[in-house]
Design a protein around this motif. Structure first.
Motif, PDB file in Angstrom:
ATOM      1  N   ASP A   1     -30.641  65.417 -28.115  1.00  0.00           N
ATOM      2  CA  ASP A   1     -29.549  64.444 -28.145  1.00  0.00           C
ATOM      3  C   ASP A   1     -28.594  64.704 -26.971  1.00  0.00           C
ATOM      4  OD1 ASP A   1     -30.698  63.544 -30.429  1.00  0.00           O
ATOM      5  OD2 ASP A   1     -29.173  64.383 -31.791  1.00  0.00           O
ATOM      6  N   THR A   2     -27.943  63.601 -26.555  1.00  0.00           N
ATOM      7  CA  THR A   2     -26.967  63.689 -25.464  1.00  0.00           C
ATOM      8  C   THR A   2     -25.622  63.153 -25.950  1.00  0.00           C
ATOM      9  OG1 THR A   2     -28.722  63.321 -23.830  1.00  0.00           O
ATOM     10  CG2 THR A   2     -26.435  62.984 -23.111  1.00  0.00           C
ATOM     11  N   VAL A   3     -24.575  63.936 -25.721  1.00  0.00           N
ATOM     12  CA  VAL A   3     -23.225  63.516 -26.121  1.00  0.00           C
ATOM     13  C   VAL A   3     -22.531  62.866 -24.925  1.00  0.00           C
ATOM     14  CG1 VAL A   3     -20.970  64.262 -26.941  1.00  0.00           C
ATOM     15  CG2 VAL A   3     -23.054  65.307 -27.868  1.00  0.00           C
ATOM     16  N   VAL A   4     -22.027  61.647 -25.138  1.00  0.00           N
ATOM     17  CA  VAL A   4     -21.294  60.901 -24.116  1.00  0.00           C
ATOM     18  C   VAL A   4     -19.857  60.718 -24.608  1.00  0.00           C
ATOM     19  CG1 VAL A   4     -21.141  58.750 -22.822  1.00  0.00           C
ATOM     20  CG2 VAL A   4     -23.382  59.690 -23.402  1.00  0.00           C
ATOM     21  N   THR A   5     -18.909  60.971 -23.729  1.00  0.00           N
ATOM     22  CA  THR A   5     -17.498  60.757 -24.060  1.00  0.00           C
ATOM     23  C   THR A   5     -17.053  59.416 -23.484  1.00  0.00           C
ATOM     24  OG1 THR A   5     -17.073  63.140 -24.022  1.00  0.00           O
ATOM     25  CG2 THR A   5     -15.168  61.666 -23.898  1.00  0.00           C
ATOM     26  N   LEU A   6     -16.652  58.517 -24.363  1.00  0.00           N
ATOM     27  CA  LEU A   6     -16.267  57.153 -23.968  1.00  0.00           C
ATOM     28  C   LEU A   6     -14.744  57.005 -23.977  1.00  0.00           C
ATOM     29  CD1 LEU A   6     -18.859  55.187 -26.140  1.00  0.00           C
ATOM     30  CD2 LEU A   6     -19.060  55.787 -23.716  1.00  0.00           C
ATOM     31  N   GLY A   7     -14.271  56.138 -23.138  1.00  0.00           N
ATOM     32  CA  GLY A   7     -12.836  55.838 -23.100  1.00  0.00           C
ATOM     33  C   GLY A   7     -12.589  54.458 -22.527  1.00  0.00           C
ATOM     34  N   VAL A   8     -11.402  53.923 -22.775  1.00  0.00           N
ATOM     35  CA  VAL A   8     -11.018  52.615 -22.241  1.00  0.00           C
ATOM     36  C   VAL A   8      -9.594  52.723 -21.720  1.00  0.00           C
ATOM     37  CG1 VAL A   8     -10.241  51.767 -24.492  1.00  0.00           C
ATOM     38  CG2 VAL A   8     -10.847  50.132 -22.701  1.00  0.00           C
ATOM     39  N   THR A   9      -9.336  52.038 -20.583  1.00  0.00           N
ATOM     40  CA  THR A   9      -8.016  52.069 -19.948  1.00  0.00           C
ATOM     41  C   THR A   9      -7.520  50.646 -19.742  1.00  0.00           C
ATOM     42  OG1 THR A   9      -8.586  54.105 -18.777  1.00  0.00           O
ATOM     43  CG2 THR A   9      -6.691  52.858 -17.955  1.00  0.00           C
ATOM     44  N   ALA A  10      -6.325  50.367 -20.249  1.00  0.00           N
ATOM     45  CA  ALA A  10      -5.669  49.068 -20.060  1.00  0.00           C
ATOM     46  C   ALA A  10      -4.198  49.356 -19.778  1.00  0.00           C
ATOM     47  CB  ALA A  10      -5.826  48.189 -21.297  1.00  0.00           C
ATOM     48  N   THR A  11      -3.819  49.316 -18.499  1.00  0.00           N
ATOM     49  CA  THR A  11      -2.496  49.791 -18.085  1.00  0.00           C
ATOM     50  C   THR A  11      -1.400  48.752 -18.211  1.00  0.00           C
ATOM     51  OG1 THR A  11      -2.825  49.151 -15.768  1.00  0.00           O
ATOM     52  CG2 THR A  11      -3.606  51.342 -16.446  1.00  0.00           C
ATOM     53  N   GLY A  12      -1.764  47.464 -18.208  1.00  0.00           N
ATOM     54  CA  GLY A  12      -0.747  46.419 -18.234  1.00  0.00           C
ATOM     55  C   GLY A  12      -0.119  46.147 -16.892  1.00  0.00           C
ATOM     56  N   ALA A  13      -0.600  46.819 -15.833  1.00  0.00           N
ATOM     57  CA  ALA A  13      -0.094  46.550 -14.487  1.00  0.00           C
ATOM     58  C   ALA A  13      -0.541  45.166 -14.031  1.00  0.00           C
ATOM     59  CB  ALA A  13      -0.598  47.628 -13.528  1.00  0.00           C
ATOM     60  N   THR A  14      -0.059  44.732 -12.877  1.00  0.00           N
ATOM     61  CA  THR A  14      -0.411  43.413 -12.363  1.00  0.00           C
ATOM     62  C   THR A  14      -1.928  43.263 -12.263  1.00  0.00           C
ATOM     63  OG1 THR A  14       1.633  43.348 -11.078  1.00  0.00           O
ATOM     64  CG2 THR A  14      -0.119  41.808 -10.446  1.00  0.00           C
ATOM     65  N   GLY A  15      -2.464  42.232 -12.873  1.00  0.00           N
ATOM     66  CA  GLY A  15      -3.895  41.995 -12.850  1.00  0.00           C
ATOM     67  C   GLY A  15      -4.672  42.839 -13.828  1.00  0.00           C
TER      68      GLY A  15
END
Length: 300
Positions: A1-15
């Protein structure tokens, strides 16, 4: 098995999307979509090379334009990848997500003029009627960017209300973005609605000039559309009431000419001047008469 670390970034900056534009990161475990754990770690089973990940987006009524967010997948601090998602809310077609349909119609939050109210004014104003024409221009959506509204003032409608020529019925034009608390003068046909303006708080004011010309009730139309619309847009009707009334005087040449006295020798014509108190925009009918009773001191 392979462990993957997931994440999401939403800064709210322009665009960039804000955290309020997206929901929690999810992955497909082979049976259903489930939330990614708080630590972001998901296991890819032995013999497998792919993992489907999704970011649900939040549907709102605010036009934001294209907004980006990023997801990350890391095997270690030194080994990782980044993908970019773009949220579109202008109605343009986007590739359908994986899975069976049907899929909803793409969201279109671009502001459009929803309506232009009618307005009534009386020259000079009164206790119950405003002295200027004030139209409510309502947009369909709030926008995080500036919106251009193009106005078209049509005065060639009823009884000659005009903004050019000799009958200057309309003067300064101004606009309010706070429900009429403050107004800013504008020229030309375009008004720039600031970002995040309440779409129900836009008012366009047309100054009605107070003249002495006797006029019938006049009407004009105001049309409005945004840069996202074709055609004429929405239209409201403005009605201008007149505050002038017509009077009449008779002038003469006697000892009190202002009272209409005329002194004339026998055999000559008695000439009186009939004068209207105001100029009229339409023809005026005057009914004339003469009285000679033959009583003492009176002509017969």
């Amino acid at each position: 098995d392979t462990v993957v670390t997931l994440g999401v970034t939403a800064t709210g900056a322009t665009g960039q999307a804000a955290s309020t534009d997206i929901k929690a990161l999810e992955y497909f475990n082979g049976t259903s979509w489930v939330a990614v754990p708080v630590n972001g770690q998901v296991t890819i089973a032995a013999g497998q090379t792919e993992l489907q990940v999704r970011v649900p987006t939040v549907q709102d009524s605010v036009y934001e334009g294209n907004e980006n967010f990023q997801i990350t997948a890391n095997l270690s601090p030194a080994v990782g990848a980044t993908g970019t998602g773009t949220i579109v809310d202008d109605g343009s077609p986007t590739p359908p997500p994986p899975g069976p349909g049907p899929f909803p119609t793409p969201e279109d939050d671009r502001p459009r003029v929803q309506g232009v109210s009618n307005a009534t004014a009386i020259e000079g104003g009164s206790s119950s009627i405003a002295k200027d024409l004030i139209f409510d221009v309502t947009l369909s959506n709030r926008s995080t960017t500036e919106t251009t509204v193009t106005l078209a003032l049509n005065t060639a409608t009823t009884n000659g209300a005009t903004i050019t020529g000799t009958a200057l019925d309309i003067g300064v034009r101004s606009v309010s973005f706070d429900g009429g608390k403050t107004y800013t003068v504008f020229t030309g046909n375009d008004i720039k609605v600031p970002a995040n303006t309440d779409p129900t708080q836009i008012k366009v004011k047309l100054e009605v000039l107070n003249d002495s010309l006797v006029e019938n009730t006049e009407t004009l139309t105001l049309s409005a559309k945004t840069q996202y619309e074709t055609g004429t847009g929405q239209t409201g009707t403005g009605t201008i009431l007149d505050n002038d009334s017509q009077g009449i005087t008779i002038g003469g040449n006697g000892t009190t000419p202002a009272l209409g006295n005329v002194l004339v020798a026998e055999g000559q014509d008695a000439v009186f001047t009939v004068k209207l108190t105001n100029i009229s925009a339409t023809d005026t009918v005057v009914t004339l008469g003469v009285t000679a009773t033959g009583a003492t001191g009176q002509a017969a």
